[in-house]
Motif scaffolding. Structure first.
Motif: not given
Length: 275
Positions: A62, A65, A133, A138, A235
């Motif tokens: 998150s 993002l 993405l 990550y 979002l």
């Protein structure tokens, strides 16, 4: 006959496991005795996950993002000439100073191993950002101690290249060279150094990582709400889905996982190589 059969049974050799399908006289190939299932182990390698732990782990996704959403917001404001080149250059310098300050304060000894018309450009840029993405690392495995021999993953390289190409496409719509320089510098700073900065914060202090992540989410939602309400709703839905729904699904699916291990499994070779 019965006596002979009894003697034959008594003289029959005891069954034992033979590797690689070795045949034993007096027994069928698929014969197993009652000791065969004694070594059976159920769910030996199944990891028990806690819902709160999974939700905390999803914060990193998150967080990044939100970083990409802020980049897209900055691109949009720059293309609409809401942010001029001088303001953007000041933002670049500020981000650079803040980034190096964080690295100095966290003393993180790591290095990063990396490297038409408006509608069609935006469509291609959004597609490249989605690729970025999807392939972004990550876990932070692309950030290694200096001197490490491990090469960066192919997916990490593709992710970085996709973000840079998207930045070039957006920069091609700007009116001046200074604007192009400022937006490219901004994009390179974010896509190259943001993973390093967030990784160092997480390693330095876990609660600082959570505080920074939630502050970033609030700031990003505030910016996107002012920019476009549909962007804000999308979002917000993604953040809820990633941080709450996905961890809940993972915990629920875990209840149905059933794994059996036993003597029928192939042997796993382990090598202990010491210098």
């Amino acid at each position: 006959m019965k006596s002979g059969d009894g003697n034959r049974i008594r003289l029959q050799p005891k069954w034992r496991k033979v590797a690689y399908g070795g045949r034993q006289p007096g027994y069928d190939d698929n014969y197993t005795d009652e000791s065969f299932l004694e070594e059976m182990v159920m769910n030996a390698s199944v990891v028990k996950r806690d819902l709160l732990k999974v939700m905390i782990d999803s914060v990193s996704i998150s967080q990044y993002l939100c970083i990409v959403a802020l980049v897209v917001s900055t691109w949009t404001l720059t293309l609409n000439l809401v942010i001029d080149e001088s303001t953007l250059l000041k933002l670049d310098v500020g981000l650079l100073l803040v980034g190096f300050s964080v690295l100095l304060l966290t003393t993180c000894p790591f290095s990063v191993q990396l490297l038409s018309n408006s509608d069609s450009i935006w469509a291609l840029a959004v597609t490249l950002l989605l690729v970025h993405l999807f392939l972004h690392d990550y876990s932070g495995s692309t950030i290694r101690p200096p001197g490490a021999l491990n090469n960066p993953k192919l997916t990490s390289n593709i992710s970085l290249n996709a973000s840079i190409v998207a930045s070039v496409l957006v920069a091609s719509r700007l009116p001046s060279r200074l604007h192009v320089f400022a937006i490219m510098l901004f994009s390179l700073q974010v896509f190259l150094f943001a993973p390093l900065i967030t990784f160092c914060i997480k390693k330095y202090h876990f609660w600082l990582h959570l505080l920074f992540s939630f502050a970033l989410m609030v700031a990003t939602l505030n910016v996107t709400y002012r920019l476009h309400q549909m962007f804000f709703i999308l979002l917000l839905a993604l953040l809820v889905f990633i941080s709450i729904v996905c961890p809940y699904w993972l915990i629920r699916i875990q209840e149905y996982k059933f794994e059996i291990n036993g003597p029928w499994d192939e042997a796993k070779l382990c090598f202990d190589i010491t210098e």
